[in-house]
Design an enzyme around this catalytic site. Sequence first.
Site, PDB file in Angstrom:
ATOM      1  N   ARG A  35       7.481  28.917 -30.104  1.00 49.67           N
ATOM      2  CA  ARG A  35       7.149  29.866 -29.296  1.00 49.67           C
ATOM      3  C   ARG A  35       7.295  31.721 -29.079  1.00 49.67           C
ATOM      4  O   ARG A  35       7.673  32.118 -29.958  1.00 49.67           O
ATOM      5  CB  ARG A  35       7.792  29.444 -27.020  1.00 49.67           C
TER       6      ARG A  35
ATOM      7  N   ASN B  61       6.927  35.248 -19.320  1.00 54.25           N
ATOM      8  CA  ASN B  61       8.544  34.585 -19.759  1.00 54.25           C
ATOM      9  C   ASN B  61       8.622  35.167 -20.412  1.00 54.25           C
ATOM     10  O   ASN B  61       9.019  35.123 -22.056  1.00 54.25           O
ATOM     11  CB  ASN B  61       8.795  33.095 -19.907  1.00 54.25           C
ATOM     12  N   GLU B  62       9.669  35.865 -19.923  1.00 47.51           N
ATOM     13  CA  GLU B  62      10.501  36.140 -20.979  1.00 47.51           C
ATOM     14  C   GLU B  62      10.256  36.969 -22.381  1.00 47.51           C
ATOM     15  O   GLU B  62      10.874  36.550 -23.484  1.00 47.51           O
ATOM     16  CB  GLU B  62      12.410  35.023 -21.307  1.00 47.51           C
TER      17      GLU B  62
ATOM     18  N   GLU C  82      16.866  31.720 -13.827  1.00 51.11           N
ATOM     19  CA  GLU C  82      16.884  30.782 -14.611  1.00 51.11           C
ATOM     20  C   GLU C  82      19.076  30.919 -15.127  1.00 51.11           C
ATOM     21  O   GLU C  82      19.160  32.385 -15.752  1.00 51.11           O
ATOM     22  CB  GLU C  82      16.885  31.408 -16.321  1.00 51.11           C
TER      23      GLU C  82
ATOM     24  N   GLU D 215      15.075  22.160 -26.967  1.00 49.82           N
ATOM     25  CA  GLU D 215      15.535  22.253 -25.673  1.00 49.82           C
ATOM     26  C   GLU D 215      16.426  21.144 -24.851  1.00 49.82           C
ATOM     27  O   GLU D 215      16.893  20.782 -23.803  1.00 49.82           O
ATOM     28  CB  GLU D 215      14.922  23.172 -24.291  1.00 49.82           C
ATOM     29  N   LYS D 216      16.874  20.165 -26.089  1.00 51.49           N
ATOM     30  CA  LYS D 216      17.028  18.517 -24.556  1.00 51.49           C
ATOM     31  C   LYS D 216      18.795  18.138 -24.560  1.00 51.49           C
ATOM     32  O   LYS D 216      18.933  17.536 -23.839  1.00 51.49           O
ATOM     33  CB  LYS D 216      16.397  17.366 -25.836  1.00 51.49           C
ATOM     34  N   TRP D 217      19.063  19.275 -25.378  1.00 49.58           N
ATOM     35  CA  TRP D 217      20.415  19.296 -25.237  1.00 49.58           C
ATOM     36  C   TRP D 217      20.912  20.320 -24.233  1.00 49.58           C
ATOM     37  O   TRP D 217      22.039  20.564 -24.371  1.00 49.58           O
ATOM     38  CB  TRP D 217      21.321  20.002 -26.559  1.00 49.58           C
ATOM     39  N   HIS D 218      19.761  20.520 -23.610  1.00 48.10           N
ATOM     40  CA  HIS D 218      20.366  22.247 -22.438  1.00 48.10           C
ATOM     41  C   HIS D 218      20.630  22.102 -20.948  1.00 48.10           C
ATOM     42  O   HIS D 218      19.489  21.143 -21.024  1.00 48.10           O
ATOM     43  CB  HIS D 218      19.008  23.828 -22.972  1.00 48.10           C
TER      44      HIS D 218
END
Length: 690
Positions: free
Chosen positions: A121, A159-160, A318, A366-369
């Site tokens: 990204r 975003n960010e 966030e 980001e599946k483990w976030h």
Amino acid sequence: MERKPFQWPQPLAGNKPRVWYGGDYNPDQWPEEVWDEDVELMKQAGVNFVSVAIFSWAKLEPREGVFDFDWLDRVINKLGSNGIAVDLATGTASPPMWLTQAHPEVLWVNDRGEVCQPGARQHYRPTSPVYREYALNLCRKMAEHYKDNPYVVAWHINNEYGCHNRFDYSEDAERAFRKWCEERYGTIDAVNDAWNTAFWAQHLNDFSEIIPPRYIGDGNFMNPGKLLDWKRFSSDALLDLYKAERDAVLEIAPRPQTTNFMVSGGGTLLDYDKWGYDADFVSDDPYFTPGEEHLDELAYAGSLMSGIARKNPWCLMEHSTSAVNWRPINYRCEPGELVRDSLAHLSLGADAICYFQWRQSAAGAEKWHSSMVPHAGPDSQVFRDVCELGADLNKLADEGLLDTKLVKSKVAIVFDYESQWATEHTATPTQQVRHTYEPLAWFRALADNGITADMMPVRGPWDTYEAAVLPSMYILSKENSERVRNYVANGGKLFVTYYTGLTDERDHVWLGGYPGSIRDVLGVRIEEFAPMGNDFPGAMDHLDLSNGTVAHDFADVIGSVADTARVLETFKADKWTGFDGAPAITVNEYGDGKAVYVGARLGREGLAKTMPELLEEMQIEAPKGNGDVLRVERADETGENRFAFYFNRTHKDVKVDVDGGTALVASLAQVDEGGNTATINPNGALVVKL
């Protein structure tokens, strides 16, 4: 600079104001049959606010010029019709593959000339006119389509910014940097003066000779003035893009708008205080630091956000319910911390509590976030805590919390992004000292002594406080030097540390002895520095002080003390060092005020031990309480509607006096019999209406 008027997202029609509660919602990651379940679970949890379409460009515009809003319409209508407001993103944070394949010239370039390829990204150049054309087109399409939608209460711009593309060394950036330098300095002679290009034959004949600070070889030293300006430019280039995207939306569909900062103990990518002038309301994405400073660092960041917001409400856009996914070791939140952390941000002025993200991803980077609905589903402690927090927030809103703001502390700790950037240079007295280290140490040391300080950016009104701290403020401009002088002369109580006031805003040293521009205020003249370390055998690695504390990393060689000053503490060392009996901490009378100077790095523990003496010297009364508890207060303008928040800073049970108030929220806390005291367990929090 002129600040945009504060605007806060208003509730949906027929609803009363609440603490906004929710998080990033990414329905495009899930089949549509999941959406109805999401809405029902959101209602169960008390969610009333979600951010949508942050990374959805490829779904909103699947091919160039072809737009698809049908899926997003269905999502927003499901949310809004169930009382859940939408913070709608512009979708511009991640350009789609069709754009980067058609226009690879939008991809950013690192300092070695390597092109950042798509695959993650933020792979765009902030200064690319091509990227801007496509991004602004999407912004306008979004605004035109949703300008009359009653469920969209705010705009989430990009975003960010700068999280991955803070520095771009492309030809687009080179042209923009030259223009920025011309606007800032006017003439090439002024640039030569600011960058001291007489050193190492770096003289510039015209603006066409200005290039970004690209790779110059390992072990070499970039021009520090140029590098500091490059960091300023890079922040401003992203800010310029943000304002362009913001204006493209607002010209068509006015709504309160924001973008999410990354303010934390070490979050200095951009000059977030300067950015705060251009947002209707400011937002932050702080993530907890694992270990013993978890709560303190979180409170420090929240206090700094309140300073950036100038005490107006701000949005916690966030944070995490538990583990993140981007550290080498991704520690989980301990039991109780999900609720406690959110209440801590709330206490420090956040009237919106949001997470990344609503439902934990089944695949992707980001599946483990962690998320509000974890992989385990709603039958989980995380989701039960999410629901508990939602109920707590609604209860506090019912009791009038939204009519209050963070109460002003006695003490302001000043923070300066540019001082941090300047201390990052590789050619400095020591690489062990950075501006960001010292403010957090002072925040924690004051908390150890019962004072919850306000963090305040250097542009902010720090000189309206009873006491102010300048912690390793490496840069002091002429303007800020005068603010310091006037503040103390008019009765202010000032604490100043080593590494403060060494240079002006061009990173030119104030000559005549440090700290050159405010020596008269402090009553000391420093001739030399004494960095310390253990990288060479036998090198001095510490200095003892007469009060039993120990200095590490850095000490000042104070050559003289003014007649108006007194030495409070001295160094204790072998005579051959030249430090035995030398001044370490002093206090000076200046005008109607006083200035303490701390001439060494004592760290949190040394400062905490020294603090009672310094507070007594400055006649600053510490609030009732002790260092085991962080106490924060919110109140309305009359002071009649007041809330006290108590947070356990230890891993043992602690007792607090609830000041005759009524306990509204007790998370891992119990009000004792009689109602005058309470016991707060580790990771616990208590909210009392006074």
